[in-house]
Design a protein around this motif. Sequence first.
Motif, short mmCIF file in Angstrom:
data_model
loop_
_atom_site.label_atom_id
_atom_site.label_comp_id
_atom_site.label_asym_id
_atom_site.label_seq_id
_atom_site.Cartn_x
_atom_site.Cartn_y
_atom_site.Cartn_z
N VAL A 1 0.82 -1.22 0.00
CA VAL A 1 0.00 0.00 0.00
C VAL A 1 0.85 1.27 0.00
CG1 VAL A 1 -2.05 -1.02 1.03
CG2 VAL A 1 -0.25 -0.16 2.51
N GLY A 2 2.07 1.21 0.52
CA GLY A 2 2.94 2.38 0.48
C GLY A 2 3.26 2.79 -0.95
N HIS A 3 3.36 1.79 -1.84
CA HIS A 3 3.62 2.10 -3.25
C HIS A 3 2.43 2.80 -3.90
CE1 HIS A 3 6.67 -1.28 -2.84
NE2 HIS A 3 7.38 -0.25 -3.22
N LEU A 4 1.23 2.58 -3.36
CA LEU A 4 0.05 3.28 -3.88
C LEU A 4 0.28 4.78 -3.79
CD1 LEU A 4 -3.00 3.47 -4.72
CD2 LEU A 4 -3.50 3.50 -2.26
N ARG A 5 0.69 5.25 -2.62
CA ARG A 5 0.85 6.68 -2.40
C ARG A 5 1.97 7.25 -3.27
NH1 ARG A 5 -0.59 9.48 2.87
NH2 ARG A 5 -1.75 10.56 1.24
N ALA A 6 3.14 6.60 -3.25
CA ALA A 6 4.27 7.10 -4.04
C ALA A 6 3.93 7.16 -5.52
CB ALA A 6 5.49 6.19 -3.81
N THR A 7 3.09 6.23 -5.97
CA THR A 7 2.78 6.14 -7.40
C THR A 7 1.73 7.16 -7.83
OG1 THR A 7 3.31 3.77 -7.36
CG2 THR A 7 2.02 4.57 -9.23
N ILE A 8 0.61 7.25 -7.10
CA ILE A 8 -0.46 8.13 -7.59
C ILE A 8 -0.21 9.59 -7.25
CG2 ILE A 8 -2.15 6.26 -7.55
CD1 ILE A 8 -3.39 7.46 -5.08
N ILE A 9 0.46 9.87 -6.14
CA ILE A 9 0.81 11.27 -5.84
C ILE A 9 1.81 11.75 -6.88
CG2 ILE A 9 1.91 12.83 -4.19
CD1 ILE A 9 0.86 10.91 -1.95
N GLY A 10 2.82 10.92 -7.16
CA GLY A 10 3.81 11.30 -8.15
C GLY A 10 3.22 11.46 -9.54
N ASP A 11 2.30 10.57 -9.91
CA ASP A 11 1.67 10.65 -11.23
C ASP A 11 0.86 11.94 -11.36
OD1 ASP A 11 0.84 9.43 -13.82
OD2 ASP A 11 -1.14 9.44 -12.87
N THR A 12 0.13 12.32 -10.31
CA THR A 12 -0.66 13.55 -10.37
C THR A 12 0.24 14.77 -10.48
OG1 THR A 12 -2.53 12.61 -9.17
CG2 THR A 12 -2.29 15.00 -9.10
N ILE A 13 1.31 14.80 -9.71
CA ILE A 13 2.25 15.93 -9.80
C ILE A 13 2.83 16.02 -11.20
CG2 ILE A 13 4.53 16.71 -9.02
CD1 ILE A 13 3.73 15.69 -6.21
N ALA A 14 3.15 14.87 -11.80
CA ALA A 14 3.68 14.85 -13.16
C ALA A 14 2.63 15.36 -14.15
CB ALA A 14 4.13 13.45 -13.52
N ARG A 15 1.39 14.88 -14.02
CA ARG A 15 0.32 15.29 -14.94
C ARG A 15 0.07 16.79 -14.86
NH1 ARG A 15 -3.66 11.25 -16.60
NH2 ARG A 15 -2.99 9.16 -16.01
N VAL A 16 0.09 17.34 -13.66
CA VAL A 16 -0.19 18.77 -13.50
C VAL A 16 0.92 19.60 -14.17
CG1 VAL A 16 -0.29 20.64 -11.80
CG2 VAL A 16 -1.61 18.55 -11.44
N HIS A 17 2.16 19.20 -13.99
CA HIS A 17 3.25 19.93 -14.66
C HIS A 17 3.14 19.81 -16.18
CE1 HIS A 17 5.19 20.11 -10.65
NE2 HIS A 17 5.80 21.15 -11.15
N GLU A 18 2.77 18.62 -16.65
CA GLU A 18 2.59 18.46 -18.10
C GLU A 18 1.44 19.32 -18.60
OE1 GLU A 18 4.23 13.86 -18.63
OE2 GLU A 18 2.14 14.22 -18.03
N ARG A 19 0.39 19.42 -17.80
CA ARG A 19 -0.76 20.26 -18.19
C ARG A 19 -0.36 21.71 -18.32
NH1 ARG A 19 -4.30 22.78 -19.98
NH2 ARG A 19 -6.54 22.62 -19.65
N LEU A 20 0.63 22.11 -17.54
CA LEU A 20 1.14 23.48 -17.60
C LEU A 20 2.19 23.66 -18.69
CD1 LEU A 20 1.38 24.15 -13.77
CD2 LEU A 20 -0.25 25.19 -15.36
N GLY A 21 2.42 22.61 -19.46
CA GLY A 21 3.32 22.71 -20.60
C GLY A 21 4.76 22.35 -20.32
N ARG A 22 5.04 21.78 -19.13
CA ARG A 22 6.42 21.43 -18.81
C ARG A 22 6.78 20.05 -19.35
NH1 ARG A 22 8.75 24.35 -14.55
NH2 ARG A 22 10.66 23.36 -15.32
N LYS A 23 8.05 19.89 -19.71
CA LYS A 23 8.60 18.57 -20.03
C LYS A 23 8.82 17.85 -18.70
CE LYS A 23 11.01 15.08 -21.63
NZ LYS A 23 10.34 13.93 -22.25
N VAL A 24 8.26 16.64 -18.57
CA VAL A 24 8.36 15.90 -17.31
C VAL A 24 9.04 14.56 -17.53
CG1 VAL A 24 7.07 14.83 -15.43
CG2 VAL A 24 6.32 17.03 -16.32
N TRP A 25 10.00 14.25 -16.66
CA TRP A 25 10.62 12.93 -16.62
C TRP A 25 10.04 12.18 -15.43
CZ3 TRP A 25 13.76 11.48 -20.56
CH2 TRP A 25 14.39 12.48 -21.30
#
Length: 624
Positions: free
Chosen positions: A145-169
């Motif tokens: 379950v710890g991987h749940l948090r690391a995965t979906i929080i990180g994915d949302t942060i990545a998606r938001v930066h991409e939505r703002l036009g940033r290149k995301v790794w």
Amino acid sequence: MPAAVSAAESAASVDPTAALERALRAAIAAVTGLPAEESDPHIRPSGNPQFGDFQANFAMALAKKIGANPRQLATDVLARAQLTGIADKAEVAGPGFVNIHLAGSALASALDAFDSPALGIAPATATYAVTVDLCGVNVAKQMHVGHLRATIIGDTIARVHERLGRKVWRENHLGDWGLPIAMTLAALRRAGTNLDSLTLEDLNRAYRAAQLEGRDDAAGMIAAHATRVGPHRIAELEAQNTGAALAQEDARATLVRLQSGDAQLVAEWQKIIHCTMQEVFETAAVLGVQLTDEHSRGESFFRERLGPTVEAFAKSGLGVEDDGAIVVRYPDRDRPMLIRKRDGGFLYATTDLAACKFRVQDLKSDRVVYVVDARQRDHFKDVFDAVRMIGWNKLADGTEAELVHVPFGSVLGADKKPLKTRSGENFTLKALLDEAIERGTREVRARSTDPNAPTAGMSDADLAAIGSAVGIAAVKYADLGSDVTRDYVFDLDRMVSFEGDTGPYLQYAHARMASILGKALDAAAHAPPRPAISVAEPAERQLALTLLRYPHVVREVAQHLDPSRLCAYLHGLATSYNGFYQQCPVLKCEDPALRASRLRLCAISKHVMKDGLGLLGITAPERM
């Protein structure tokens, strides 16, 4: 929109506070004689719509600074401000608060500009990328379950930066190297396991067995001799310690051969990685997380960089010898950071230093975000400070990268303790998601039995697809909707509810918006392509103001790395929309122009809700 209008100007045109701020800033500067940069009007949304749409709170702090009466200062600024076409009414209240009612025409104009594919979010012009460290699984171990948090929080942060036009790794820092992996591989080889038919459950058992095989009990032997226990117990301990020594020796020999590039061992090692990652990628797909092989860069990737990393710290004088080991010391804390052991072995810290340098300087990132649980807070403080001390946080042009740790809390059971199965074992992530999907599907099927339900008569496969989306939304929203640094209780009964502050509630709100638009196809066919927007009614104004806050909220989420702000916004949007729908007839509105305007408000609301749910990685069903 004319080509001469820049992206920044386009974004400003959908923000009703932009013109308001310009007018008040100019007026403050004119009245006080202060430069414009010191004349911030401090505009905030009003806490009570009865008093206005916005409030400007500049007067009291500014009056103290220049020795003026705050209420008189506010009055003078309003008299000087050019608010025609921006505000219908602006008045001073209390000791100097300025309450502002936007002009309906300004609100409608802003909403018209907002109604575009970009939804008022201008693409970024940043030179550098953003790196997000997420997931962080270990080879040969099942996701928990710890991987749940690391995965979906990180994915949302990545998606938001991409939505703002940033290149995301997206970087999944895979634990795929070192002695524990060699121990597992050696144990599998001793057992003659067929690695081609290996399952992750088999691999996980082998990993735990290898850990036990390599565990000696030297302390127990000392205690046994001291207390003069019987020869039978001493013989048992001798056998255990001999077996552990042999297992450790085999593991070390396996690691040496692996590090030297032994073709057969490398092929077998890759099979273990494939077995692990196959389930990781399947789980990511179920979660709606963008995570594939291209996002996985394991510890093995950095193994050739570890020696040079230690050498660089030693050469700079930051890495110093301590009893044969190499450590980094800090001026503001007693604990040093160990980066090479006495036997020449490297540590997690060494790998993290090398990875951080790579992410800044090779991936050219000016923001590196690590989504890792809160227990690693001190570790990342040490790593980041060491990176700054040696200068690896700087890009070629001198830009200093922002290094951020997003610490998250634990997932708890009803007993407020870390979530466990009934047998007391840690919940695997797969088991947790399977249960959530089953509960979501059960709820959707139960609702479909109502002949008046939008899902009545749908196929079992379609109901199962919606149920899966509901179950995953329930889990993700419950996790993302709270302060990520806090622990939270995993309560599926509450999470899958279609009412309250839940993911399924927002999905249901989106489906209702879709349903209204579906029923209005005839009316929409006879309306102009972009009917004029009317925001005369209080509920229309409230919905319009809520919609126009969306770009600001997305930017705030990126700035503060806080997905809960987006969750709170979307719940507020659903609430505003419900108020609008109940107070402002849409399909039954007799005025064609007003009906077309309200249908357009429904369509914009649906667009924003779907876009926002997408940033959370949550599916927005058209029917529920």
